[in-house]
Design a protein around this motif. Structure first.
Motif, PDB file in Angstrom:
ATOM      1  N   ARG A 232     -72.240  38.048  77.640  1.00  0.00           N
ATOM      2  CA  ARG A 232     -72.074  36.636  77.320  1.00  0.00           C
ATOM      3  C   ARG A 232     -71.407  36.445  75.956  1.00  0.00           C
ATOM      4  O   ARG A 232     -70.663  35.495  75.742  1.00  0.00           O
TER       5      ARG A 232
ATOM      6  N   ASN B 108     -75.345  35.624  82.370  1.00  0.00           N
ATOM      7  CA  ASN B 108     -75.360  36.752  81.460  1.00  0.00           C
ATOM      8  C   ASN B 108     -74.112  37.599  81.702  1.00  0.00           C
ATOM      9  O   ASN B 108     -73.013  37.085  81.705  1.00  0.00           O
TER      10      ASN B 108
ATOM     11  N   ASN C 115     -67.019  30.618  79.149  1.00  0.00           N
ATOM     12  CA  ASN C 115     -68.401  30.224  79.430  1.00  0.00           C
ATOM     13  C   ASN C 115     -68.514  28.752  79.812  1.00  0.00           C
ATOM     14  O   ASN C 115     -69.400  28.382  80.587  1.00  0.00           O
TER      15      ASN C 115
END
Length: 119
Positions: free
Chosen positions: A53, A32, A73
């Motif tokens: 995120r 997160n 990510n």
């Protein structure tokens, strides 16, 4: 277990730039919010910048316009581009992340990387 490993700290003259990286590894099932904090000698640890995120950033007033936080990510990595560095930016910089693992959602800290800005 999740590990955060920072890199990119060092010594730089005022006005210079550094780029910090923090890679998360281990039994990660999701990340997160990730962020950077710093702690100067004799002072408390304060938020420098955070990023959700979805890529939405937040910055401390003292670094707005000079620092940029970003994340990849796919690589579980967060970056901090620091420009126009000032002696007041001297501190140990810590990576922080809210990570999902087999143990659920927990908060993790890196070991810290020293940033020293000379005048």
């Amino acid at each position: 277990q999740v590990q955060l490993v920072e890199s990119g700290g060092g010594l730089v003259r005022a006005g210079g730039s550094l780029r910090l990286s923090c890679a998360a590894s281990g039994s990660i099932t999701g990340l997160n919010t990730m962020g950077w904090y710093r702690q100067a000698p004799g002072k408390q640890r304060d938020l420098v910048a955070g990023i959700m995120r979805n890529g939405r950033p937040v910055y401390a007033d003292s670094v707005k316009g000079r620092f940029t936080i970003s994340r990849d990510n796919a690589r579980n990595t967060v970056y901090l581009q620091m420009n126009s560095l000032e002696p007041e930016d001297t501190a140990v910089y810590y990576c922080n992340a809210d990570a999902y693992s087999d143990y659920g959602l927990e908060n993790y800290w890196g070991q810290g990387t020293q940033v020293t800005v000379s005048s």
